[in-house]
Design a protein around this motif. Structure first.
Motif, mmCIF file in Angstrom:
data_model
loop_
_atom_site.group_PDB
_atom_site.id
_atom_site.type_symbol
_atom_site.label_atom_id
_atom_site.label_comp_id
_atom_site.label_asym_id
_atom_site.label_seq_id
_atom_site.Cartn_x
_atom_site.Cartn_y
_atom_site.Cartn_z
ATOM 1 N N GLY A 4 -4.890 16.534 4.526
ATOM 2 C CA GLY A 4 -6.315 16.530 3.850
ATOM 3 C C GLY A 4 -7.347 16.990 5.022
ATOM 4 O O GLY A 4 -8.221 17.147 5.195
ATOM 5 N N PRO A 38 0.717 -1.196 0.127
ATOM 6 C CA PRO A 38 0.168 -0.050 -0.117
ATOM 7 C C PRO A 38 0.871 1.360 -0.224
ATOM 8 O O PRO A 38 1.904 1.326 0.547
ATOM 9 C CB PRO A 38 -0.717 -0.102 1.467
ATOM 10 C CG PRO A 38 -0.152 -0.926 2.075
ATOM 11 C CD PRO A 38 0.679 -1.827 1.245
ATOM 12 N N SER A 39 0.348 2.385 -0.343
ATOM 13 C CA SER A 39 1.156 3.502 -0.810
ATOM 14 C C SER A 39 0.934 4.214 0.324
ATOM 15 O O SER A 39 -0.066 3.942 1.095
ATOM 16 C CB SER A 39 0.929 4.502 -2.058
ATOM 17 O OG SER A 39 -0.629 4.727 -1.602
ATOM 18 N N ALA A 40 2.053 4.926 0.979
ATOM 19 C CA ALA A 40 2.099 5.591 2.193
ATOM 20 C C ALA A 40 0.985 6.804 2.113
ATOM 21 O O ALA A 40 0.977 7.539 1.090
ATOM 22 C CB ALA A 40 3.335 6.378 2.772
ATOM 23 N N PRO A 41 0.179 7.002 3.162
ATOM 24 C CA PRO A 41 -0.679 8.193 2.935
ATOM 25 C C PRO A 41 0.091 9.604 2.806
ATOM 26 O O PRO A 41 1.192 9.645 3.212
ATOM 27 C CB PRO A 41 -1.508 8.154 4.401
ATOM 28 C CG PRO A 41 -0.533 7.487 5.179
ATOM 29 C CD PRO A 41 0.082 6.460 4.468
ATOM 30 N N ALA A 42 -0.640 10.601 2.318
ATOM 31 C CA ALA A 42 0.176 11.891 2.111
ATOM 32 C C ALA A 42 0.316 12.646 3.544
ATOM 33 O O ALA A 42 -0.880 12.393 4.273
ATOM 34 C CB ALA A 42 -0.730 12.629 1.093
ATOM 35 N N THR A 43 1.197 13.038 3.748
ATOM 36 C CA THR A 43 1.386 13.906 4.839
ATOM 37 C C THR A 43 1.612 15.200 4.607
ATOM 38 O O THR A 43 2.212 15.594 3.599
ATOM 39 C CB THR A 43 2.533 13.175 5.667
ATOM 40 O OG1 THR A 43 3.796 13.040 5.068
ATOM 41 C CG2 THR A 43 2.091 11.622 6.095
ATOM 42 N N PRO A 72 -1.359 13.684 8.678
ATOM 43 C CA PRO A 72 -1.889 13.188 7.499
ATOM 44 C C PRO A 72 -2.514 14.457 6.730
ATOM 45 O O PRO A 72 -3.069 15.259 7.343
ATOM 46 C CB PRO A 72 -3.254 12.202 7.911
ATOM 47 C CG PRO A 72 -2.937 11.640 9.307
ATOM 48 C CD PRO A 72 -1.861 12.848 9.970
#
Length: 125
Positions: A125, A108-113, A123
């Motif tokens: 968003g 899984p790709s790392a969540p945008a931070t 995080p």
């Protein structure tokens, strides 16, 4: 105790990889699970389960371990993959095997931070 996939080999085990079970192996596992559960139920005085109460493992999502000694092992990169049910062992021409292994799962790709002025990373968003 597991042994090398090559039945005549008595070498020490040094490698393991996974393959999908055949339909017969999945059915045999379900039968063994049913027998073990019914033994436990009988020990405590409960009624036995019917064969329809234990479904065989889904060959598409379950795996079996294949073990080998150093002389009969596949490459480390091939051992990372799950192999087909028909691939019980490598071909005699090492280091490959006789099937096309499944691709490795995509991590899984790392969540945008976002890094705040205080240095905290949160995080986005």
């Amino acid at each position: 105790m597991p042994t090398c996939w090559k039945s005549s080999c008595t070498g020490a085990l040094v490698a393991q990889w996974q393959r999908r079970p055949t339909a017969d192996e999945a059915s045999a596992q379900a039968d063994a699970d049913l027998a073990a559960r019914n033994t436990l139920l009988a020990d405590v005085g409960l009624p036995a389960l019917a064969p329809t109460d234990i479904l065989p493992p889904d060959p598409a999502t379950s795996t079996l371990a294949v073990h080998s000694c150093g002389a009969h092992a596949i490459t480390m990169s091939l051992a990372q993959h799950i192999h087909q049910a028909t691939c019980s062992a490598p071909s005699e021409a090492l280091p490959g095997c006789g099937c096309t292994p499944e691709p490795l799962p995509v991590p899984p790709s790392a969540p945008a931070t976002v890094t705040l002025p205080t240095g905290w990373v949160v995080p986005a968003g």
